[in-house]
Design a protein around this motif. Structure first.
Motif, short mmCIF file in Angstrom:
data_model
loop_
_atom_site.label_atom_id
_atom_site.label_comp_id
_atom_site.label_asym_id
_atom_site.label_seq_id
_atom_site.Cartn_x
_atom_site.Cartn_y
_atom_site.Cartn_z
N ILE A 171 0.84 -1.20 0.00
CA ILE A 171 0.00 0.00 0.00
C ILE A 171 0.87 1.25 0.00
CG2 ILE A 171 -1.71 1.33 1.29
CD1 ILE A 171 -2.89 -1.13 0.03
N THR A 201 -1.76 9.73 0.76
CA THR A 201 -0.89 8.88 -0.05
C THR A 201 -0.41 9.58 -1.31
OG1 THR A 201 -2.74 7.91 -1.30
CG2 THR A 201 -2.09 6.82 0.75
N HIS A 248 -4.29 0.80 10.43
CA HIS A 248 -5.02 0.05 9.42
C HIS A 248 -5.18 0.88 8.15
CE1 HIS A 248 -8.10 -2.48 7.53
NE2 HIS A 248 -7.66 -3.43 8.33
N ASP A 249 -5.24 0.20 7.01
CA ASP A 249 -5.30 0.90 5.72
C ASP A 249 -6.70 1.34 5.30
OD1 ASP A 249 -2.55 0.78 5.17
OD2 ASP A 249 -2.74 -1.28 4.43
N ARG A 293 -7.20 4.93 4.62
CA ARG A 293 -6.51 5.39 3.41
C ARG A 293 -7.42 5.22 2.18
NH1 ARG A 293 -0.71 5.54 4.01
NH2 ARG A 293 -0.03 4.72 6.03
#
Length: 302
Positions: free
Chosen positions: A20, A141, A267-268, A271
């Motif tokens: 990720i 990101t 945790h993603d 995102r």
């Protein structure tokens, strides 16, 4: 063509390795797979492929929330090829293909950080080095900025932008759904996987249908734009609307079904939600495209 695109997808996915938002991948993607030059004619060092192949890469990058500048590269190549400026083409396209130079094209004020920004005003191509104001972004990101002096566009650039972004959003939505389905099969409550509860099954089924509809919209838009179809503006806008709304819905379900862990920085899930809301506003919000297309659709004899 299907086999070639499947091989391209496998190569990109294998290189990314499911990481990720991994940094430092762009150089390898350019050197080992040649992603930056996919839509660049062979005479300039590219592959001479179409937006269809670029969309495959964008989907894979979307799956891992990659900050790689593929989206901006696709737009820059389109602007260069449409400009008719042979000197600029010969100077920039080979450097773009090799990954030595990151170039993007600005539309609607939103721009990704790049070495060079291309702007078309009244049919004249301009290059801007630096001068990008980096703005606070919901999507951590991928940094974005704004060029306050931008007021130009290029033929078909909006359609390319919407179709390309929709492909990326599709990849993000698919991966968010895959991760959520895997999680509800692993997490147990009341002695059984939470994925066995009918209410969650219904919600996941709805999310799956949304993703499949988004794929249909994305692929139709990419093909129409690649072919220069008269329906390209309509299909590109429809894809942007559909994929934006799908990604927001699926990312929201991802957060909900992951429970409390989803709102932690470890945790993603957050995102994916951030990417969903940030990309929904790029190149025009879904609401703005609906408003733009409504008069055309209402006046259509069909």
């Amino acid at each position: 063509m299907f086999e070639e695109r499947a091989a391209l997808r496998a190569a990109v996915r294998g290189l990314l390795g499911g990481q990720i938002a991994a940094d430092g991948m762009w150089a390898r993607l350019c050197k080992e797979i040649g992603v930056a030059g996919l839509t660049v004619p062979e005479e300039y060092g590219g592959s001479g492929a179409t937006l269809g192949e670029a969309a495959v890469v964008l989907e894979e990058l979307g799956r891992v929330l990659s900050p790689a500048p593929m989206l901006g590269t696709v737009l820059a190549v389109h602007v260069l090829l449409e400009s008719g400026d042979e000197e600029t083409r010969a100077r920039l396209l080979p450097a773009i293909c090799s990954g030595e130079r990151i170039v993007t094209a600005v539309w609607a004020g939103c721009v990704f950080p790049a070495d060079t920004v291309l702007v078309v005003r009244d049919g004249t191509l301009s290059e801007i080095e630096g001068g990008i104001e980096i703005t606070d972004s919901l999507d951590l990101t991928r940094p974005t900025g704004r060029l306050r002096s931008e007021d130009g566009s290029a033929p078909g650039l909006r359609d390319v932008a919407c179709a390309a972004l929709a492909a990326e959003q599709l990849g993000t939505a698919e991966r968010a759904l895959e991760l959520t389905v895997a999680y509800v099969q692993e997490r147990h409550q009341f002695g059984r996987p939470i994925g066995s509860f009918q209410v969650l099954q219904h919600r996941l089924a709805e999310a799956y249908v949304r993703v499949q509809a988004a794929r249909s919209a994305s692929e139709a838009a990419v093909q129409a734009v690649a072919d220069g179809s008269a329906d390209a503006p309509l299909l590109a806008a429809a894809a942007k609307i559909t994929c934006s709304e799908t990604l927001r819905a699926v990312a929201a379900e991802m957060v909900q079904m992951h429970g409390g862990i989803a709102i932690t920085w470890e945790h993603d899930a957050h995102r994916f939600l951030r990417r969903a809301w940030a990309t929904a506003q790029m190149y025009g919000s879904p609401e703005s495209h609906v408003a733009r297309l409504t008069p055309t659709l209402l006046s259509s004899p069909d």
